[in-house]
Design a protein around this motif. Structure first.
Motif, mmCIF file in Angstrom:
data_model
loop_
_atom_site.group_PDB
_atom_site.id
_atom_site.type_symbol
_atom_site.label_atom_id
_atom_site.label_comp_id
_atom_site.label_asym_id
_atom_site.label_seq_id
_atom_site.Cartn_x
_atom_site.Cartn_y
_atom_site.Cartn_z
ATOM 1 N N TRP A 86 14.606 -4.253 -6.543
ATOM 2 C CA TRP A 86 14.130 -4.742 -8.242
ATOM 3 C C TRP A 86 12.428 -4.715 -7.887
ATOM 4 O O TRP A 86 12.473 -5.629 -8.789
ATOM 5 N N LYS A 87 12.596 -5.699 -6.870
ATOM 6 C CA LYS A 87 10.677 -6.001 -6.562
ATOM 7 C C LYS A 87 9.501 -4.918 -7.581
ATOM 8 O O LYS A 87 9.990 -3.957 -7.911
ATOM 9 N N SER A 88 9.106 -4.949 -7.731
ATOM 10 C CA SER A 88 7.428 -5.329 -9.559
ATOM 11 C C SER A 88 6.784 -4.698 -8.515
ATOM 12 O O SER A 88 6.482 -5.527 -6.944
ATOM 13 N N VAL A 89 6.005 -4.279 -9.021
ATOM 14 C CA VAL A 89 4.331 -4.040 -8.387
ATOM 15 C C VAL A 89 3.923 -5.232 -8.425
ATOM 16 O O VAL A 89 3.259 -5.984 -9.289
ATOM 17 N N LEU A 181 7.428 -14.624 -5.793
ATOM 18 C CA LEU A 181 6.845 -14.545 -3.913
ATOM 19 C C LEU A 181 6.308 -12.955 -3.954
ATOM 20 O O LEU A 181 6.653 -11.916 -4.415
ATOM 21 N N PRO A 182 5.964 -12.719 -2.876
ATOM 22 C CA PRO A 182 5.089 -11.503 -2.566
ATOM 23 C C PRO A 182 5.969 -10.367 -1.373
ATOM 24 O O PRO A 182 6.688 -11.878 -0.664
ATOM 25 N N VAL A 183 6.138 -9.545 -2.139
ATOM 26 C CA VAL A 183 7.262 -8.903 -1.305
ATOM 27 C C VAL A 183 6.368 -8.403 0.069
ATOM 28 O O VAL A 183 5.414 -7.497 -0.358
ATOM 29 N N VAL A 184 6.823 -8.755 1.868
ATOM 30 C CA VAL A 184 5.464 -8.030 1.757
ATOM 31 C C VAL A 184 6.272 -7.249 3.765
ATOM 32 O O VAL A 184 7.661 -7.258 3.612
ATOM 33 N N VAL A 195 0.670 -6.656 1.407
ATOM 34 C CA VAL A 195 1.654 -6.957 0.109
ATOM 35 C C VAL A 195 2.308 -6.000 -0.535
ATOM 36 O O VAL A 195 1.387 -4.554 -0.973
ATOM 37 N N VAL A 196 4.204 -5.312 -0.537
ATOM 38 C CA VAL A 196 4.278 -4.111 -1.272
ATOM 39 C C VAL A 196 5.066 -4.893 -2.762
ATOM 40 O O VAL A 196 5.538 -3.464 -2.610
ATOM 41 N N GLY A 197 4.752 -5.768 -2.706
ATOM 42 C CA GLY A 197 5.691 -5.905 -4.187
ATOM 43 C C GLY A 197 6.043 -7.125 -4.723
ATOM 44 O O GLY A 197 4.882 -8.266 -3.712
ATOM 45 N N ARG A 198 6.282 -7.562 -5.908
ATOM 46 C CA ARG A 198 6.948 -9.179 -6.053
ATOM 47 C C ARG A 198 7.915 -9.558 -6.699
ATOM 48 O O ARG A 198 8.860 -8.323 -7.415
#
Length: 217
Positions: A86-89, A181-184, A195-198
């Motif tokens: 579900w993460k976005s750029v 939230l940053p996806v890390v 950081v690979v997503g949000r």
């Protein structure tokens, strides 16, 4: 909290559940006989009830009632939704970026949070719409103020992992009263996570809508 969300079943599927609950284990042929229907007619209903988790099936034995309610089954499905799906750029800027440029970037990208990174996409900070608004009050020259002065720095940043559940992310958003939230992921030899997503409140709303429409993965 709102009212309970129910998984709707057809009248025939409800009848099948009652029969299996009262008399299981019971075969498909026996269920069909009790309803005066053919086994072929019931096959789609039995498949739906089994795949949804309401019934368990064992070869040469028959169908069992799982004992799970619609809400329990829905909860299990929600907990299986993964952040990586579900993460976005991520929308990023550098620590040296001016507050003015950060505001422009935020509006152009239509986001409420920017992730501040250094070389290699390593997370060093987060700047929100509120941070930028606060820094713009007064007669300051926004082009001379770097984002690094107003951002929240590591390690005071709430993050999530691609393998975490979307439910975990939603809980963090609410608990920490943030919009994104940053996806890390950790990188060996680096001084911080990449950081690979949000994940944002909009992400959670989108998942909720798709789940309600039955289009969620």
């Amino acid at each position: 909290m709102g009212g309970a969300i129910q998984i709707e079943l057809t009248e025939r599927q409800e009848m099948i559940l009652r029969i299996v609950k009262d008399e299981g284990p019971i075969t498909g042929e026996q269920i069909a006989e009790k309803l005066n229907l053919t086994r072929a007619t019931l096959r789609p209903d039995l498949a739906i009830l089994t795949m949804s988790g309401f019934l368990d099936a064992r070869p040469r034995v028959g169908y069992f009632y799982s004992g799970k309610t619609g809400n329990q089954l829905l909860g299990e499905h929600i907990r299986k939704l993964s952040i990586k799906d579900w993460k976005s750029v991520p929308v990023v800027c550098q620590e040296e970026t001016s507050v003015y440029d950060a505001i422009c970037h935020m509006f152009l990208e239509d986001v409420g949070t920017l992730f501040v990174v250094k070389e290699g996409g390593i997370l060093v900070g987060v700047v929100s719409r509120k941070d930028l608004l606060k820094s713009s009050m007064g007669n300051q020259n926004l082009q001379s103020i770097p984002v690094g002065v107003v951002m929240t720095r590591m390690p005071n940043i709430v993050t999530c992992d691609p393998e975490d559940s979307l439910l975990d992310a939603a809980a963090k958003l609410i608990r920490n009263q943030v919009d994104a939230l940053p996806v890390v992921k950790e990188r060996e030899g680096e001084s911080g996570p990449e950081v690979v997503g949000r994940i944002t409140k909009t992400t959670i709303t989108k998942a909720f809508v798709e789940l309600g429409e039955g289009t969620s993965v």
